[in-house]
Write a protein that holds these residues in place. Sequence first.
Motif, PDB file in Angstrom:
ATOM      1  N   VAL A  59       0.850  -1.191   0.000  1.00  0.00           N
ATOM      2  CA  VAL A  59       0.000   0.000   0.000  1.00  0.00           C
ATOM      3  C   VAL A  59       0.885   1.240   0.000  1.00  0.00           C
ATOM      4  O   VAL A  59       1.931   1.282   0.650  1.00  0.00           O
ATOM      5  N   ASN A  60       0.440   2.226  -0.755  1.00  0.00           N
ATOM      6  CA  ASN A  60       1.145   3.503  -0.799  1.00  0.00           C
ATOM      7  C   ASN A  60       0.419   4.485   0.095  1.00  0.00           C
ATOM      8  O   ASN A  60      -0.782   4.689  -0.058  1.00  0.00           O
ATOM      9  N   VAL A  61       1.159   5.065   1.038  1.00  0.00           N
ATOM     10  CA  VAL A  61       0.570   6.057   1.919  1.00  0.00           C
ATOM     11  C   VAL A  61       1.377   7.343   1.809  1.00  0.00           C
ATOM     12  O   VAL A  61       2.607   7.314   1.846  1.00  0.00           O
ATOM     13  N   GLU A  62       0.662   8.455   1.633  1.00  0.00           N
ATOM     14  CA  GLU A  62       1.345   9.742   1.574  1.00  0.00           C
ATOM     15  C   GLU A  62       1.080  10.507   2.871  1.00  0.00           C
ATOM     16  O   GLU A  62      -0.051  10.658   3.302  1.00  0.00           O
ATOM     17  N   PHE A  63       2.142  10.952   3.506  1.00  0.00           N
ATOM     18  CA  PHE A  63       2.012  11.690   4.762  1.00  0.00           C
ATOM     19  C   PHE A  63       3.033  12.817   4.795  1.00  0.00           C
ATOM     20  O   PHE A  63       2.700  13.985   4.905  1.00  0.00           O
ATOM     21  N   TYR A  64       4.293  12.451   4.629  1.00  0.00           N
ATOM     22  CA  TYR A  64       5.353  13.448   4.634  1.00  0.00           C
ATOM     23  C   TYR A  64       5.475  14.068   3.247  1.00  0.00           C
ATOM     24  O   TYR A  64       5.697  13.379   2.268  1.00  0.00           O
ATOM     25  N   THR A  65       5.287  15.409   3.176  1.00  0.00           N
ATOM     26  CA  THR A  65       5.363  16.092   1.892  1.00  0.00           C
ATOM     27  C   THR A  65       6.719  16.756   1.692  1.00  0.00           C
ATOM     28  O   THR A  65       7.055  17.195   0.617  1.00  0.00           O
ATOM     29  N   GLY A  66       7.479  16.825   2.754  1.00  0.00           N
ATOM     30  CA  GLY A  66       8.809  17.414   2.690  1.00  0.00           C
ATOM     31  C   GLY A  66       9.488  17.170   4.022  1.00  0.00           C
ATOM     32  O   GLY A  66       8.949  16.457   4.861  1.00  0.00           O
ATOM     33  N   VAL A  67      10.664  17.782   4.216  1.00  0.00           N
ATOM     34  CA  VAL A  67      11.372  17.585   5.478  1.00  0.00           C
ATOM     35  C   VAL A  67      10.595  18.250   6.611  1.00  0.00           C
ATOM     36  O   VAL A  67      10.455  19.476   6.652  1.00  0.00           O
ATOM     37  N   GLY A  68      10.051  17.455   7.493  1.00  0.00           N
ATOM     38  CA  GLY A  68       9.328  17.980   8.643  1.00  0.00           C
ATOM     39  C   GLY A  68       7.937  18.521   8.352  1.00  0.00           C
ATOM     40  O   GLY A  68       7.261  18.996   9.249  1.00  0.00           O
ATOM     41  N   THR A  69       7.504  18.447   7.090  1.00  0.00           N
ATOM     42  CA  THR A  69       6.155  18.926   6.769  1.00  0.00           C
ATOM     43  C   THR A  69       5.269  17.747   6.388  1.00  0.00           C
ATOM     44  O   THR A  69       5.636  16.918   5.566  1.00  0.00           O
ATOM     45  N   THR A  70       4.123  17.684   7.016  1.00  0.00           N
ATOM     46  CA  THR A  70       3.210  16.568   6.759  1.00  0.00           C
ATOM     47  C   THR A  70       1.836  17.085   6.354  1.00  0.00           C
ATOM     48  O   THR A  70       1.496  18.245   6.574  1.00  0.00           O
ATOM     49  N   LEU A  71       1.062  16.194   5.768  1.00  0.00           N
ATOM     50  CA  LEU A  71      -0.358  16.471   5.560  1.00  0.00           C
ATOM     51  C   LEU A  71      -1.016  16.406   6.934  1.00  0.00           C
ATOM     52  O   LEU A  71      -0.430  15.933   7.898  1.00  0.00           O
TER      53      LEU A  71
END
Length: 164
Positions: A59-71
């Motif tokens: 499964v693909n999960v997106e949470f971290y959008t950058g260094v230290g930045t999350t959804l």
Amino acid sequence: NDLRENLTYEKFGGAIRDLAQTIADDGYEPDIVVSIARGGVFVAGGLAYALDCKNIHLVNVEFYTGVGTTLEMPVMLAPVPNAIDFSGKKVLITDDVADTGKTLKLVYDFCLDHVAEVRSAVIYEKSHSLVKCEYVWKRTDEWINFPWSVEPPVVRREGQVLDA
Ligand code: 5GP
């Protein structure tokens, strides 16, 4: 605070064998290993071989959008696994680390609705994780360097001409 937990590919090999041994000693024999991409894929491959389980889902999960930045919350990306594949099965979810635990919880709750039993295995678990994994190789609250993501992606070098 620049304390780092440094996992190398060499240490990773031993960690996976240790983790698999703990799972086997506990008598858990998963029918399916569900890996959380991308870090959990390394863990899933190693554990599936060591536990002699031939069935891996991803499964693909997106949470971290950058260094230290999350959804706000992690989201499962398409294609989402087919619930039929999980029905009545014993599932082992794998990831590299449970940090806040939000990513694991999302996949755990998804599986809970469909399966006979679900447990999770991670190399690292941090103390503030809202999910307490059944199988953990090492607990730490430091930032972890993983061998697969510690270096930037490779870039194409100049002058590498391949003959036809
Ligand atoms: P969680 O949802 O548990 O907060 O985060 C899970 C994901 O965040 C991990 O699969 C990993 O990609 C990333 N992550 C969280 N903590 C660390 C860390 O200490 N080091 C690295 N390299 N990635 C981390």
